[in-house]
Design an enzyme around this catalytic site. Structure first.
Site, PDB file in Angstrom:
ATOM      1  N   ASN A 157       0.800  -1.241   0.000  1.00 12.04           N
ATOM      2  CA  ASN A 157       0.000   0.000   0.000  1.00 12.04           C
ATOM      3  C   ASN A 157       0.828   1.285   0.000  1.00 12.04           C
ATOM      4  O   ASN A 157       0.340   2.329  -0.428  1.00 12.04           O
ATOM      5  CB  ASN A 157      -1.016  -0.010   1.148  1.00 12.04           C
ATOM      6  CG  ASN A 157      -0.376   0.064   2.503  1.00 12.04           C
ATOM      7  OD1 ASN A 157       0.705  -0.488   2.713  1.00 12.04           O
ATOM      8  ND2 ASN A 157      -1.022   0.741   3.432  1.00 12.04           N
ATOM      9  N   GLU A 255       4.873  -3.942  12.192  1.00 14.33           N
ATOM     10  CA  GLU A 255       3.836  -2.904  12.145  1.00 14.33           C
ATOM     11  C   GLU A 255       2.691  -3.470  11.328  1.00 14.33           C
ATOM     12  O   GLU A 255       2.889  -3.882  10.183  1.00 14.33           O
ATOM     13  CB  GLU A 255       4.370  -1.612  11.532  1.00 14.33           C
ATOM     14  CG  GLU A 255       5.339  -0.868  12.436  1.00 14.33           C
ATOM     15  CD  GLU A 255       4.773  -0.515  13.811  1.00 14.33           C
ATOM     16  OE1 GLU A 255       3.539  -0.369  13.937  1.00 14.33           O
ATOM     17  OE2 GLU A 255       5.565  -0.420  14.772  1.00 14.33           O
ATOM     18  N   CYS A 289      -2.895   1.746   6.571  1.00 13.03           N
ATOM     19  CA  CYS A 289      -3.018   1.161   7.906  1.00 13.03           C
ATOM     20  C   CYS A 289      -3.586   2.185   8.880  1.00 13.03           C
ATOM     21  O   CYS A 289      -4.221   1.831   9.868  1.00 13.03           O
ATOM     22  CB  CYS A 289      -1.663   0.666   8.386  1.00 13.03           C
ATOM     23  SG  CYS A 289      -0.390   1.929   8.265  1.00 13.03           S
ATOM     24  N   GLU A 463       9.248   2.911  14.376  1.00 12.93           N
ATOM     25  CA  GLU A 463       9.840   3.277  13.097  1.00 12.93           C
ATOM     26  C   GLU A 463       9.864   4.799  12.987  1.00 12.93           C
ATOM     27  O   GLU A 463       9.153   5.502  13.696  1.00 12.93           O
ATOM     28  CB  GLU A 463       9.020   2.678  11.945  1.00 12.93           C
ATOM     29  CG  GLU A 463       8.970   1.165  12.011  1.00 12.93           C
ATOM     30  CD  GLU A 463       8.719   0.498  10.671  1.00 12.93           C
ATOM     31  OE1 GLU A 463       7.554   0.362  10.291  1.00 12.93           O
ATOM     32  OE2 GLU A 463       9.702   0.118  10.005  1.00 12.93           O
TER      33      GLU A 463
HETATM   34  P1  NAD Z   1       0.415  -8.993   3.987  1.00 11.23           P
HETATM   35  O1  NAD Z   1       0.577  -9.325   5.422  1.00 11.23           O
HETATM   36  O2  NAD Z   1      -0.406  -9.892   3.145  1.00 11.23           O
HETATM   37  O3  NAD Z   1       1.857  -8.951   3.276  1.00 11.23           O
HETATM   38  C1  NAD Z   1       2.901  -8.100   3.718  1.00 11.23           C
HETATM   39  C2  NAD Z   1       4.225  -8.660   3.226  1.00 11.23           C
HETATM   40  O4  NAD Z   1       4.476  -9.906   3.888  1.00 11.23           O
HETATM   41  C3  NAD Z   1       4.253  -8.966   1.719  1.00 11.23           C
HETATM   42  O5  NAD Z   1       5.529  -8.674   1.202  1.00 11.23           O
HETATM   43  C4  NAD Z   1       3.982 -10.464   1.703  1.00 11.23           C
HETATM   44  O6  NAD Z   1       4.450 -11.102   0.527  1.00 11.23           O
HETATM   45  C5  NAD Z   1       4.751 -10.918   2.935  1.00 11.23           C
HETATM   46  N1  NAD Z   1       4.321 -12.215   3.491  1.00 11.23           N
HETATM   47  C6  NAD Z   1       3.104 -12.812   3.362  1.00 11.23           C
HETATM   48  N2  NAD Z   1       3.112 -14.006   4.010  1.00 11.23           N
HETATM   49  C7  NAD Z   1       4.336 -14.150   4.558  1.00 11.23           C
HETATM   50  C8  NAD Z   1       4.953 -15.175   5.349  1.00 11.23           C
HETATM   51  N3  NAD Z   1       4.295 -16.278   5.696  1.00 11.23           N
HETATM   52  N4  NAD Z   1       6.234 -14.992   5.745  1.00 11.23           N
HETATM   53  C9  NAD Z   1       6.910 -13.850   5.418  1.00 11.23           C
HETATM   54  N5  NAD Z   1       6.384 -12.874   4.655  1.00 11.23           N
HETATM   55  C10 NAD Z   1       5.107 -13.012   4.233  1.00 11.23           C
HETATM   56  O7  NAD Z   1      -0.100  -7.480   3.919  1.00 11.23           O
HETATM   57  P2  NAD Z   1      -0.514  -6.626   2.622  1.00 11.23           P
HETATM   58  O8  NAD Z   1      -1.812  -7.132   2.098  1.00 11.23           O
HETATM   59  O9  NAD Z   1       0.644  -6.517   1.677  1.00 11.23           O
HETATM   60  O10 NAD Z   1      -0.699  -5.166   3.276  1.00 11.23           O
HETATM   61  C11 NAD Z   1      -1.875  -4.746   3.911  1.00 11.23           C
HETATM   62  C12 NAD Z   1      -1.736  -4.868   5.415  1.00 11.23           C
HETATM   63  O11 NAD Z   1      -0.591  -4.136   5.845  1.00 11.23           O
HETATM   64  C13 NAD Z   1      -2.905  -4.260   6.172  1.00 11.23           C
HETATM   65  O12 NAD Z   1      -3.261  -5.104   7.235  1.00 11.23           O
HETATM   66  C14 NAD Z   1      -2.347  -2.946   6.710  1.00 11.23           C
HETATM   67  O13 NAD Z   1      -2.979  -2.452   7.863  1.00 11.23           O
HETATM   68  C15 NAD Z   1      -0.929  -3.318   6.969  1.00 11.23           C
HETATM   69  N6  NAD Z   1      -0.076  -2.131   7.009  1.00 11.23           N
HETATM   70  C16 NAD Z   1       0.408  -1.717   8.217  1.00 11.23           C
HETATM   71  C17 NAD Z   1       1.207  -0.572   8.301  1.00 11.23           C
HETATM   72  C18 NAD Z   1       1.766  -0.092   9.619  1.00 11.23           C
HETATM   73  O14 NAD Z   1       2.751   0.653   9.611  1.00 11.23           O
HETATM   74  N7  NAD Z   1       1.195  -0.481  10.746  1.00 11.23           N
HETATM   75  C19 NAD Z   1       1.496   0.151   7.144  1.00 11.23           C
HETATM   76  C20 NAD Z   1       0.976  -0.298   5.928  1.00 11.23           C
HETATM   77  C21 NAD Z   1       0.197  -1.456   5.873  1.00 11.23           C
END
Ligand code: NAD
Length: 482
Positions: A157, A255, A289, A463
């Protein structure tokens, strides 16, 4: 490898391993606003690429660690200039791969540049402390050392800002990196890597492996040579990563998701409240997020606020983010679209009303207001990650704060009021990592710490800002006798 400036021509994305761009395209990423347009052709990495990338990072570590911190920072400074110079071109690619508007995308590239510039300065400030020793003729001091090889796993995102806010403090602190960008949006990270290489980053200091989370991400988290894992993404995945990495005593920073609430009190100007909430809930297509996804209105504010928000929503009609005047881009993917749509059924089944929106054409999901929502409903408790705002009613400030804090998440929270006492009480009592008073829940300054409470974050290391390097360094205490 330089991206084309014509976003109708697909760019080849590659792994970056030991300074070489590698891999054959086997997948493609399409523009969600123009599904016929292939934005990027991608390789799909596996254990072989992960192994090679970690080995390259381990080999580059001694040299990078010994490079003077100001010299490491100077490379970030030059990369910042290159990012700014290429802002329009990279912004167009970011807009095409993620879908956010060109304005949002270009601002995000500038943010990545600003983060690099900020941490160029960190190179002059890293250090420890000098302390009086109880022993005679003894110099007692601490020094901050890099963790080693770190894995950075990022979501789709914010395709360039989040990688930048992990990468810059990691590099300036002397770590070498294996980065795994989200499968939907690896092109922006490639551009950032091009800028760093042109700025003088030595081979192997930054490595990138493109591929799935379950293959590439999982292998990185498990590898004993990876001393730290910084992850941003969903809470479910974060919890899995935490279990695996902390079991082998690696340092972990997570995060994760949010269900961010804004309280609107009786004294609030309904128009201002609607602007604050719409910007927080519909900006970035609600795919942040920190996005506002709940509003908790007190009785004197509720109806006028709902009217004002419903009207404000009409200014956020979705469209192709590359076109002038479009404020909200498409939803990023099929699966996110399905999630947004399915929550409309969930809302109706549980007794909420779709006051406006709730429909889509292709990937263009209308800005949505749900009313009559209660705290027990799923739309009030679960992260949707779309342009959907649920409005709840509360009797007074006490109840509004209690509803805010009933969420398992605790990322950002806001209040709209002119009542200073109420605002200060909220700032003290909200169980969130970031409080916004009369401001949207989205939007952060890069020089302030960022992170959540509860299931939004590990809560151990923040962060951004001056605290960003804490995760990437360990403290050694030295007693030097004469
Ligand atoms: P996601 O958890 O599906 O994926 C995030 C990353 O993790 C991707 O690169 C993905 O390929 C990787 N990943 C997936 N499964 C994994 C595993 N088993 N082991 C290691 N890596 C793995 O999230 P998304 O759909 O890409 O992003 C949306 C989510 O991110 C939402 O929940 C949002 O709230 C959160 N987000 C949080 C913040 C914050 O700073 N708190 C900022 C942006 C997005």
């Amino acid at each position: 490898m330089t991206a084309t400036t014509d976003s109708t021509t697909a760019t080849a994305v590659r792994h970056l391993i030991g300074g070489e761009w590698l891999g054959e395209p086997v997948k493609e990423r399409r523009n969600p606003a123009r599904p016929d347009e292939v934005v990027a052709e991608l390789p799909d990495g596996g254990p072989g690429e992960v192994e090679a990338a970690i080995a390259a990072a381990a080999e580059a570590l001694p040299g990078w660690r010994k490079t003077a911190a100001p010299a490491r920072g100077a490379i970030l400074g030059r990369a910042a200039e290159l990012l700014t110079a290429r802002k329009q071109e990279i912004g167009r690619d970011l807009c095409a791969e993620e879908g956010k508007t060109l304005t949002e995308a270009t601002m995000e590239v500038q943010r990545a540049s600003d983060i690099m510039r900020y941490h160029a300065g960190t190179g002059w400030r890293l250090g420890g402390e000098s302390l009086p020793s109880s022993l005679p003729n003894t110099h007692l001091y601490t020094q901050h050392e890099p963790l080693g090889v770190v894995a950075l796993i990022t979501p789709w995102n914010f395709p360039i800002a989040i990688p930048a806010w992990k990468l810059a403090p990691a590099l300036v602190s002397g770590n070498t990196v294996v980065m795994k960008p989200a499968g939907l949006t690896p092109l922006s990270v490639q551009h950032m890597a091009e800028c760093l290489i042109e700025a003088g980053l030595p081979d192997g200091v930054l490595n990138i492996v493109i591929g799935s989370g379950s293959t590439v991400g999982d292998a990185l988290v498990r590898d004993e040579r990876v001393a730290g894992v910084s992850f941003t993404g969903s809470t479910d995945v974060g919890i899995k990563i935490h279990e695996i990495a902390s079991a082998r005593m690696a340092r972990v920073q997570l995060e994760m998701g949010g269900k961010n609430a804004v309280i609107v009190l009786d004294d609030a100007d309904p128009e201002l409240a609607a602007q604050v909430v719409a910007q927080g809930g519909y900006g970035l297509t609600g795919q942040a997020c920190t996005a506002t996804s709940r509003v908790i209105a007190t009785p004197g504010a509720h109806d006028a606020f709902v009217d004002a928000l419903t009207k404000a929503a009409s200014a956020w009609a979705p469209g192709d983010g590359q076109q002038d005047g479009v404020k909200m881009g498409p939803v990023v993917s099929d699966s996110q679209l399905e999630t947004d749509r399915s929550y409309m059924d969930v809302a109706r089944e549980e007794g909420a009303e779709v006051a406006t929106g709730g429909t889509n054409e292709d990937f263009f999901f209308q800005p949505t207001v749900l009313t009559g929502v209660s705290q027990t409903m799923r739309v009030a408790r679960e992260e949707i990650f779309g342009p959907v705002i649920s409005v709840l009613a509360a009797g007074d400030l006490d109840e509004a704060i209690a509803i805010t804090n009933a969420s398992p998440y605790g990322l950002t929270g806001g209040i709209v009021t002119n009542d200073l006492k109420a605002a200060m009480r909220f700032a003290d009592e909200a169980e969130v990592g970031v409080v916004k008073i009369n401001r949207p829940t989205t939007g952060l300054d890069l020089n302030a710490p960022f992170g959540g409470y509860k299931q939004s974050s590990t809560g151990t290391f923040r962060e951004q800002g001056s605290t960003a390097t804490d995760f990437y360094t360990r403290v050694k205490t030295v007693y030097m006798g004469a």
